[in-house]
Design a protein around this motif. Structure first.
Motif, PDB file in Angstrom:
ATOM      1  N   VAL A  66       0.827  -1.205   0.000  1.00 36.33           N
ATOM      2  CA  VAL A  66       0.000   0.000   0.000  1.00 36.33           C
ATOM      3  C   VAL A  66       0.860   1.255   0.000  1.00 36.33           C
ATOM      4  CG1 VAL A  66      -1.650   1.347   1.354  1.00 36.33           C
ATOM      5  CG2 VAL A  66      -1.974  -1.121   1.088  1.00 36.33           C
ATOM      6  N   GLN A  67       1.886   1.272   0.844  1.00 39.82           N
ATOM      7  CA  GLN A  67       2.725   2.462   0.949  1.00 39.82           C
ATOM      8  C   GLN A  67       3.490   2.748  -0.336  1.00 39.82           C
ATOM      9  OE1 GLN A  67       2.385   4.503   3.481  1.00 39.82           O
ATOM     10  NE2 GLN A  67       0.916   3.032   4.318  1.00 39.82           N
ATOM     11  N   LEU A  71      -1.584   5.273  -5.883  1.00 38.40           N
ATOM     12  CA  LEU A  71      -3.044   5.402  -5.886  1.00 38.40           C
ATOM     13  C   LEU A  71      -3.638   5.074  -4.520  1.00 38.40           C
ATOM     14  CD1 LEU A  71      -4.148   3.868  -9.321  1.00 38.40           C
ATOM     15  CD2 LEU A  71      -3.750   6.265  -8.732  1.00 38.40           C
ATOM     16  N   LEU A  72      -3.025   4.157  -3.799  1.00 37.08           N
ATOM     17  CA  LEU A  72      -3.589   3.705  -2.527  1.00 37.08           C
ATOM     18  C   LEU A  72      -3.310   4.659  -1.374  1.00 37.08           C
ATOM     19  CD1 LEU A  72      -2.860  -0.132  -2.722  1.00 37.08           C
ATOM     20  CD2 LEU A  72      -5.048   1.040  -3.044  1.00 37.08           C
ATOM     21  N   THR A  73      -2.380   5.559  -1.552  1.00 32.75           N
ATOM     22  CA  THR A  73      -2.073   6.517  -0.480  1.00 32.75           C
ATOM     23  C   THR A  73      -2.896   7.802  -0.601  1.00 32.75           C
ATOM     24  OG1 THR A  73      -0.205   7.350  -1.791  1.00 32.75           O
ATOM     25  CG2 THR A  73       0.273   5.654  -0.139  1.00 32.75           C
ATOM     26  N   LEU A  74      -3.750   7.871  -1.624  1.00 29.99           N
ATOM     27  CA  LEU A  74      -4.609   9.042  -1.790  1.00 29.99           C
ATOM     28  C   LEU A  74      -5.834   8.922  -0.877  1.00 29.99           C
ATOM     29  CD1 LEU A  74      -4.513   9.231  -5.698  1.00 29.99           C
ATOM     30  CD2 LEU A  74      -3.353  10.780  -4.108  1.00 29.99           C
ATOM     31  N   PRO A  75      -6.466  10.038  -0.532  1.00 29.85           N
ATOM     32  CA  PRO A  75      -7.673   9.976   0.310  1.00 29.85           C
ATOM     33  C   PRO A  75      -8.906   9.637  -0.534  1.00 29.85           C
ATOM     34  CG  PRO A  75      -7.141  12.255  -0.184  1.00 29.85           C
ATOM     35  CD  PRO A  75      -6.043  11.432  -0.795  1.00 29.85           C
ATOM     36  N   TYR A  76      -9.767   8.758  -0.022  1.00 29.28           N
ATOM     37  CA  TYR A  76     -10.985   8.370  -0.728  1.00 29.28           C
ATOM     38  C   TYR A  76     -12.196   8.589   0.168  1.00 29.28           C
ATOM     39  CZ  TYR A  76      -8.035   6.262  -4.299  1.00 29.28           C
ATOM     40  OH  TYR A  76      -7.113   6.076  -5.295  1.00 29.28           O
ATOM     41  N   ARG A  77     -13.324   8.869  -0.474  1.00 32.12           N
ATOM     42  CA  ARG A  77     -14.562   9.086   0.286  1.00 32.12           C
ATOM     43  C   ARG A  77     -14.982   7.816   1.017  1.00 32.12           C
ATOM     44  NH1 ARG A  77     -19.956  10.064  -3.066  1.00 32.12           N
ATOM     45  NH2 ARG A  77     -19.633   7.831  -3.356  1.00 32.12           N
ATOM     46  N   ARG A 142      -7.787  -2.230   8.582  1.00 25.90           N
ATOM     47  CA  ARG A 142      -8.490  -1.114   9.229  1.00 25.90           C
ATOM     48  C   ARG A 142      -7.521  -0.002   9.627  1.00 25.90           C
ATOM     49  NH1 ARG A 142     -13.689  -2.674   9.798  1.00 25.90           N
ATOM     50  NH2 ARG A 142     -14.179  -4.880  10.219  1.00 25.90           N
ATOM     51  N   GLN A 143      -6.287  -0.378   9.978  1.00 25.14           N
ATOM     52  CA  GLN A 143      -5.294   0.639  10.322  1.00 25.14           C
ATOM     53  C   GLN A 143      -4.792   1.370   9.077  1.00 25.14           C
ATOM     54  OE1 GLN A 143      -2.257  -1.500  12.444  1.00 25.14           O
ATOM     55  NE2 GLN A 143      -3.648  -2.108  14.095  1.00 25.14           N
ATOM     56  N   THR A 144      -4.617   0.614   7.992  1.00 22.90           N
ATOM     57  CA  THR A 144      -4.093   1.191   6.763  1.00 22.90           C
ATOM     58  C   THR A 144      -5.117   2.077   6.082  1.00 22.90           C
ATOM     59  OG1 THR A 144      -2.751  -0.812   6.477  1.00 22.90           O
ATOM     60  CG2 THR A 144      -2.953   0.634   4.579  1.00 22.90           C
ATOM     61  N   PRO A 146      -8.224   3.779   7.476  1.00 18.54           N
ATOM     62  CA  PRO A 146      -9.131   4.104   8.590  1.00 18.54           C
ATOM     63  C   PRO A 146     -10.559   4.330   8.102  1.00 18.54           C
ATOM     64  CG  PRO A 146      -7.079   5.325   8.792  1.00 18.54           C
ATOM     65  CD  PRO A 146      -7.042   4.668   7.450  1.00 18.54           C
ATOM     66  N   GLY A 147     -11.506   3.711   8.794  1.00 16.20           N
ATOM     67  CA  GLY A 147     -12.902   3.854   8.424  1.00 16.20           C
ATOM     68  C   GLY A 147     -13.363   2.902   7.343  1.00 16.20           C
ATOM     69  N   CYS A 148     -12.468   2.049   6.844  1.00 12.69           N
ATOM     70  CA  CYS A 148     -12.867   1.130   5.778  1.00 12.69           C
ATOM     71  C   CYS A 148     -13.863   0.101   6.309  1.00 12.69           C
ATOM     72  CB  CYS A 148     -11.661   0.421   5.177  1.00 12.69           C
ATOM     73  SG  CYS A 148     -11.003  -0.951   6.161  1.00 12.69           S
ATOM     74  N   ARG A 149     -14.680  -0.433   5.414  1.00 15.19           N
ATOM     75  CA  ARG A 149     -15.615  -1.493   5.749  1.00 15.19           C
ATOM     76  C   ARG A 149     -15.113  -2.787   5.122  1.00 15.19           C
ATOM     77  NH1 ARG A 149     -21.767   0.152   5.111  1.00 15.19           N
ATOM     78  NH2 ARG A 149     -21.886  -1.723   6.392  1.00 15.19           N
ATOM     79  N   VAL A 150     -15.194  -3.862   5.886  1.00 11.72           N
ATOM     80  CA  VAL A 150     -14.659  -5.150   5.449  1.00 11.72           C
ATOM     81  C   VAL A 150     -15.814  -6.065   5.047  1.00 11.72           C
ATOM     82  CG1 VAL A 150     -13.318  -7.170   6.136  1.00 11.72           C
ATOM     83  CG2 VAL A 150     -12.639  -4.896   6.936  1.00 11.72           C
ATOM     84  N   PHE A 151     -15.644  -6.770   3.919  1.00 13.36           N
ATOM     85  CA  PHE A 151     -16.648  -7.683   3.413  1.00 13.36           C
ATOM     86  C   PHE A 151     -15.983  -8.947   2.892  1.00 13.36           C
ATOM     87  CE2 PHE A 151     -18.292  -3.389   2.814  1.00 13.36           C
ATOM     88  CZ  PHE A 151     -19.559  -3.478   3.375  1.00 13.36           C
ATOM     89  N   HIS A 152     -16.791  -9.979   2.684  1.00 16.67           N
ATOM     90  CA  HIS A 152     -16.309 -11.231   2.114  1.00 16.67           C
ATOM     91  C   HIS A 152     -16.634 -11.272   0.629  1.00 16.67           C
ATOM     92  CE1 HIS A 152     -16.123 -15.669   1.474  1.00 16.67           C
ATOM     93  NE2 HIS A 152     -15.095 -15.525   2.294  1.00 16.67           N
ATOM     94  N   ILE A 153     -15.815 -11.991  -0.138  1.00 17.87           N
ATOM     95  CA  ILE A 153     -16.029 -12.073  -1.579  1.00 17.87           C
ATOM     96  C   ILE A 153     -17.400 -12.657  -1.926  1.00 17.87           C
ATOM     97  CG2 ILE A 153     -14.854 -14.311  -1.748  1.00 17.87           C
ATOM     98  CD1 ILE A 153     -13.914 -13.437  -4.556  1.00 17.87           C
TER      99      ILE A 153
END
Length: 282
Positions: A66-67, A71-77, A142-144, A146-153
């Motif tokens: 990620v680091q 693209l992954l280090t940008l802020p997303y809604r 969740r640390q990488t 913050p605020g993300c929601r986790v789901f299963h495939i």
């Protein structure tokens, strides 16, 4: 750390607008994929990594990946993180008890000591999807993000498939390939009859599992359709074997409200059906 095997970014992607974009990430045993959608459901970027099984055993690899990805280090809604494994079970929502979610899963599999048990709501289907994810992987996600929601495939696939099944009548079988797993679903009209996942190693394995719902529900392989998605092409042994047994076979088309730009339109749309489904998870 991981090798990029697909990298598609549309000319309309604007870095300063990512705070109104949505990021969907799917982590698997051998892969790490993500997709960026804008507020109008236009897919702006798709990137896939081959990472090997070390992603599951060494979660720090995820952080390094990620680091190192701009693209992954940008802020997303909104960020959704999906987990791909075969350890999941569906329970009717009206019978679900949060305090007993481990017990539901223990009826079908063994829960590893370092796993955490989570549950996704599939309200439109009246179901709860209960599954495991390595505790370290969930914490790091969740640390990488913050605020993300986790789901299963399975939840992601069902969110996409139910929109397709609702517009079709009669028996339907869906099969999605991801990281040497086949995720299988059977519908009668818009009603889900079957959901399971199996590891496979050969085309014969795949055909055996694909035919299971046909046998179990007396579907007709010569008539009732099967829809395929994931890492599969027409010029492959799996597809040719499938066509031998099931004459009415198709690749899945994503729901029409998703829009693909010039770069992604050049790719088979069924390849990233799981990521599109993940973006529908709420």
């Amino acid at each position: 750390m991981g090798k990029i095997i697909k990298d598609l970014i549309e000319d309309t992607f604007v870095k300063k607008n990512t705070n109104i974009y949505e990021l969907s990430i799917l982590m698997g045993v051998d892969s790490f994929d993500f997709m960026v959608l804008d507020s109008r459901q236009y897919v702006q970027a798709l990137r896939s990594y081959a990472v090997g099984p070390q992603l599951m055993t060494q979660p720090a690899i995820l952080n390094s990946l990620v680091q190192a990805d701009s693209l992954l280090t940008l802020p997303y809604r909104t960020v959704r993180a999906g987990w791909a494994n075969g350890t999941a079970t569906l329970v009717p929502q009206r019978l679900y008890n949060e305090q007993k979610k481990n017990a539901y899963l223990e009826q079908v599999t063994t829960i590893a000591p370092d796993d955490v048990v989570l549950a996704d709501s599939l309200s439109d289907l009246g179901l709860k999807n209960i599954y495991t994810i390595p505790r370290e992987m969930e914490s790091l996600a969740r640390q990488t993000f913050p605020g993300c929601r986790v789901f299963h495939i399975t939840s992601a696939l069902l969110q996409g498939i139910r929109k397709l099944a609702a517009s079709r009548e009669g028996p339907q079988v869906y099969a999605h390939l991801k990281d040497s797993m086949v995720y299988l679903f059977a519908f009668e009209d818009k009603n889900l009859l079957f959901s399971n996942a199996f590891p496979y190693q050969s085309a014969k394995d795949f055909i055996y599992f694909l035919l299971l719902p046909y046998h179990q529900f007396d579907f007709k392989p010569g008539k009732d359709p099967a829809y395929l998605s994931g890492a599969l092409v027409e010029d492959s042994e799996i597809y040719r074997e499938a066509f031998r047994y099931i004459k009415n076979i198709h690749f899945v088309e994503p729901p029409a409200f998703f829009h693909l730009g010039p770069r992604l339109s050049g790719e088979p749309r069924h390849f990233f059906f799981d990521l599109l489904g993940l973006s529908l998870c709420g």
